[in-house]
Design a protein around this motif. Structure first.
Motif, PDB file in Angstrom:
ATOM      1  N   THR A 187       7.126   0.233   5.525  1.00 24.96           N
ATOM      2  CA  THR A 187       6.501   0.269   5.606  1.00 24.96           C
ATOM      3  C   THR A 187       5.988  -0.853   4.452  1.00 24.96           C
ATOM      4  OG1 THR A 187       6.544   2.323   3.840  1.00 24.96           O
ATOM      5  CG2 THR A 187       5.541   2.940   5.985  1.00 24.96           C
ATOM      6  N   ARG A 189       6.266  -3.075   0.839  1.00 29.58           N
ATOM      7  CA  ARG A 189       6.155  -1.996  -0.495  1.00 29.58           C
ATOM      8  C   ARG A 189       4.982  -0.826  -0.452  1.00 29.58           C
ATOM      9  NH1 ARG A 189       7.236  -7.606  -1.239  1.00 29.58           N
ATOM     10  NH2 ARG A 189       9.192  -7.964  -2.281  1.00 29.58           N
ATOM     11  N   GLN A 190       4.855  -0.251   0.772  1.00 29.48           N
ATOM     12  CA  GLN A 190       3.266   0.064   0.338  1.00 29.48           C
ATOM     13  C   GLN A 190       3.699   1.877   1.006  1.00 29.48           C
ATOM     14  OE1 GLN A 190       0.507  -0.146   3.740  1.00 29.48           O
ATOM     15  NE2 GLN A 190      -1.008   0.823   2.698  1.00 29.48           N
ATOM     16  N   LEU A 233       3.170   5.141   1.711  1.00 27.82           N
ATOM     17  CA  LEU A 233       2.302   5.553   2.979  1.00 27.82           C
ATOM     18  C   LEU A 233       2.352   6.871   2.405  1.00 27.82           C
ATOM     19  CD1 LEU A 233       2.006   3.680   5.801  1.00 27.82           C
ATOM     20  CD2 LEU A 233       0.491   3.712   3.496  1.00 27.82           C
ATOM     21  N   THR A 240      -0.448   5.030  10.251  1.00 30.67           N
ATOM     22  CA  THR A 240      -1.321   3.713   8.957  1.00 30.67           C
ATOM     23  C   THR A 240      -2.717   3.303  10.798  1.00 30.67           C
ATOM     24  OG1 THR A 240       0.059   2.836  10.971  1.00 30.67           O
ATOM     25  CG2 THR A 240       1.541   2.627   9.580  1.00 30.67           C
ATOM     26  N   TRP A 300      -3.635  -0.302   9.606  1.00 29.28           N
ATOM     27  CA  TRP A 300      -2.859  -1.185   9.951  1.00 29.28           C
ATOM     28  C   TRP A 300      -3.597  -1.875  11.449  1.00 29.28           C
ATOM     29  CZ3 TRP A 300       2.699  -0.835   9.807  1.00 29.28           C
ATOM     30  CH2 TRP A 300       2.793  -0.191   8.338  1.00 29.28           C
TER      31      TRP A 300
END
Length: 596
Positions: A289, A291-292, A294, A441, A444
């Motif tokens: 994912t 630098r995110q 989640l 996600t 996305w």
């Protein structure tokens, strides 16, 4: 990135690797990631009762010493200068728990493996005290409450091993996962050993705050554990210390990683949206994912991919952990005496070619248009469904009380049918994790992302099995021809520390040839079989609920024969009868009075 100071293979990096079954030392060339020398020894697994698994920590360290010495000698035999080894990295199975006395260097108990379930009663108590909320600490640790993480294993040792409680009271106790144990011993042990761990191993203890990336006092209080026994948390790429004995005397230890995050780095899955799957005795599916960070709402682990330096940004993952994959096949072979070897048993191989039912699973050399014409296999698929929840189910359910079941047995069921169902179970569990990735996600753009899964692990060596998994999950599988992706991953981490490797260089020079397997099944066929699996899982989650069994069976049979049953069943009976009668009258009217 060789500056001319080294031999023809450039700077070399040695990797100490402890998996769930073997202890290895590999020596890599940083020029092209070739393994120049290695040695491995099988680990002795200690099983006192069902669901328990231990290792002797002193045996692990002695085995690692032997592997280092033998690999070093092999390098000399090959006339490669061992002084070209510039650093050492450590990669290990996460979650395996060791406690030892820092004044004597002796382990206080055998290492408890990550999949050991002895702490299940403690887990049950935790859940009972918190309204059965498996996600009670997820907002801090990124993890559900489960016996597979280190926290409850430490608590079990504290309550059941008197020496542990005494040593903690005397402030002589140290805790670590296998990386910490090896690091402490390699760097001198008693008095001078470095007591540290990396961020990926720290995360899997269940005691690290995922946001601050440091030990969390509130988590330690929740599990009733002293924070002072925990090692220092560090990045994956930095100098931890120096080897103080053996042939590698004075060589820096420059990289440490957990096994699955290291595999993601070693498979060069560095972009957000890339998936990897490692299939061994257990199975781990990871989604990068970037630098995110989640927070999963669908039973996945929010985890760490890597942090390549103390001052660099952290990259994160979503992860699905599957406890029984290859171990299910081992159970069939060892306990039921079934020959499960794909390559040596023609009947097993044939059973893996029956996934399509009226068609068949064909290797990647056959396109879907060739299935019925040229390949010509039309074996009927068995109706057996096997859910191997021997000691509960992990992702995405996290149910310690689930138990394994086999449905669909008849007098015609064969050993090969059971084996096929065991392999199918792994595929279905991978599919469930991939679907959870999509749900977690929602922002996305999945339409722009190809359904590709990078596949690795010991069981990925079977071409037939890889194609079989591709057919079940409906993804294209890419199998890079990489020797030990986890080892390569920590080699990259250590190489970055020593400025002998960069990510850009690794992407350019370390990408191996790749085998590709495309699914040959239709979505409808996969969905039909998954619905059967989903029903079996529901029975497994409620295996001791006998009251609704007959009605469940009847309902399932109706759904199988009538795809619109669930829609019609959701309509009130009176509304269904009224509208059906109205449509009948309208049809008769139109028949007698056709439109002009």
């Amino acid at each position: 990135m060789n500056n001319g100071r080294y031999g023809r293979f450039g700077a070399l990096i040695g990797i100490s690797y402890v998996s769930g079954t073997h202890c290895r030392f590999l020596i890599y060339s940083t020029r092209n990631a070739e393994v120049l020398a290695f040695h491995e020894l099988k680990l002795r697994q200690i099983v006192h009762q069902a669901g328990w698994l231990e290792y002797d920590p002193s045996e692990i360290y002695k085995s690692m010493q032997e592997c280092i010495e033998t690999a070093y000698k092999n390098l000399v035999i090959l006339e490669i200068n061992p002084h070209d080894i510039i650093s050492v990295g450590i990669v290990n199975q996460r979650g395996t728990t060791v406690l030892w006395n820092k004044q004597t260097g002796q382990a206080l108990h055998n290492a408890i493996a990550w999949c050991d379930s002895r702490s299940t009663p403690l887990l049950k108590t935790c859940l009972h005290n918190n309204n059965n909320n498996v996600d009670y600490v997820r907002h801090r640790s990124g993890l559900p409450l489960s016996s597979c993480f280190s926290a409850l294993k430490i608590r079990w040792l504290l309550e059941n091993v008197p020496a542990v409680a005494k040593t903690i009271e005397e402030d002589k106790c140290l805790f670590g996962t296998l990386d910490s144990w090896l690091l402490w011993n390699l760097t001198g042990g008693v008095n001078v050993g470095i007591h540290s761990t990396d961020i990926t191993n720290a995360h899997y203890t269940g005691l690290m705050n995922l946001t601050s990336q440091q030990w969390d006092a509130k988590l330690c209080k929740f599990f009733k554990l002293p924070i002072n026994i925990l090692p220092r948390i560090r990045s994956n790429s930095e100098i931890y210390g120096y080897v103080l004995e053996g042939p590698l005397l004075g060589v820096p230890i420059a990289g440490v990683m957990g096994e699955q995050p290291a595999a993601m780095l070693g498979q060069l899955c560095l972009k957000p949206g890339q998936n990897i799957c490692t299939l061994d005795d257990s199975c781990f599916v990871l989604l990068n994912t970037g630098r995110q960070l989640l927070a999963s709402q669908n039973g996945l682990i929010s985890g760490i991919a890597y942090k390549l330096g103390p001052q660099t940004e952290t990259c994160y993952t979503l992860e699905g952990a599957i406890s029984n994959a290859g171990s299910t096949v081992n159970w069939l072979r060892q306990r039921l005496k079934i020959n499960t070897e794909i390559n040596s048993n023609d009947n097993v191989m044939e059973s893996l070619t029956t996934f399509l039912g009226e068609s068949s699973m064909i290797s990647s050399s056959c396109s879907s248009s060739m299935l019925n014409v040229e390949c010509g296999l039309a074996a009927k698929r068995s109706e057996v469904t096997f859910v191997p929840a021997f000691h509960g189910l992990y992702a995405p359910y996290w149910r310690y009380d689930a138990r394994g079941i086999i449905l669909g047995l008849t007098s015609q069921t064969t050993a090969e049918n059971i084996t096929q169902a065991a392999y199918e179970a792994t595929g279905f569990q991978i599919y469930e994790v991939l679907q959870a990735f999509k749900k977690d996600t929602p922002n996305w753009d999945h339409s722009c992302m190809q359904p590709v899964l990078t596949f690795g692990g010991d069981y990925a060596e079977s071409t037939h099995l890889v194609q079989f998994i591709s057919d079940i999950i409906g993804y294209m599988l890419e199998r890079p021809q990489t020797t030990s992706p986890s080892g390569l991953g920590v080699m990259i981490a250590a190489g970055i520390t020593m400025r002998a490797v960069s990510l850009e260089y690794a992407i350019k020079m370390y990408a191996p040839p790749t085998d590709v397997y495309a699914p040959t099944t239709t979505p409808n066929r996969r969905e039909l079989l998954y619905r059967r699996w989903d029903y079996a899982v529901k029975r497994c989650l409620n295996w001791n609920n006998y009251e609704t069994y007959e009605s469940d069976i009847e309902l399932f049979a109706q759904r199988e024969h009538d795809p619109n049953f669930s829609i019609r069943r959701s309509l009130p009976g009176s509304l269904f009868i009224t509208t059906s009668f109205a449509l009948f009258l309208l049809a008769n009217y139109l028949k007698n009075n056709p439109l002009s």
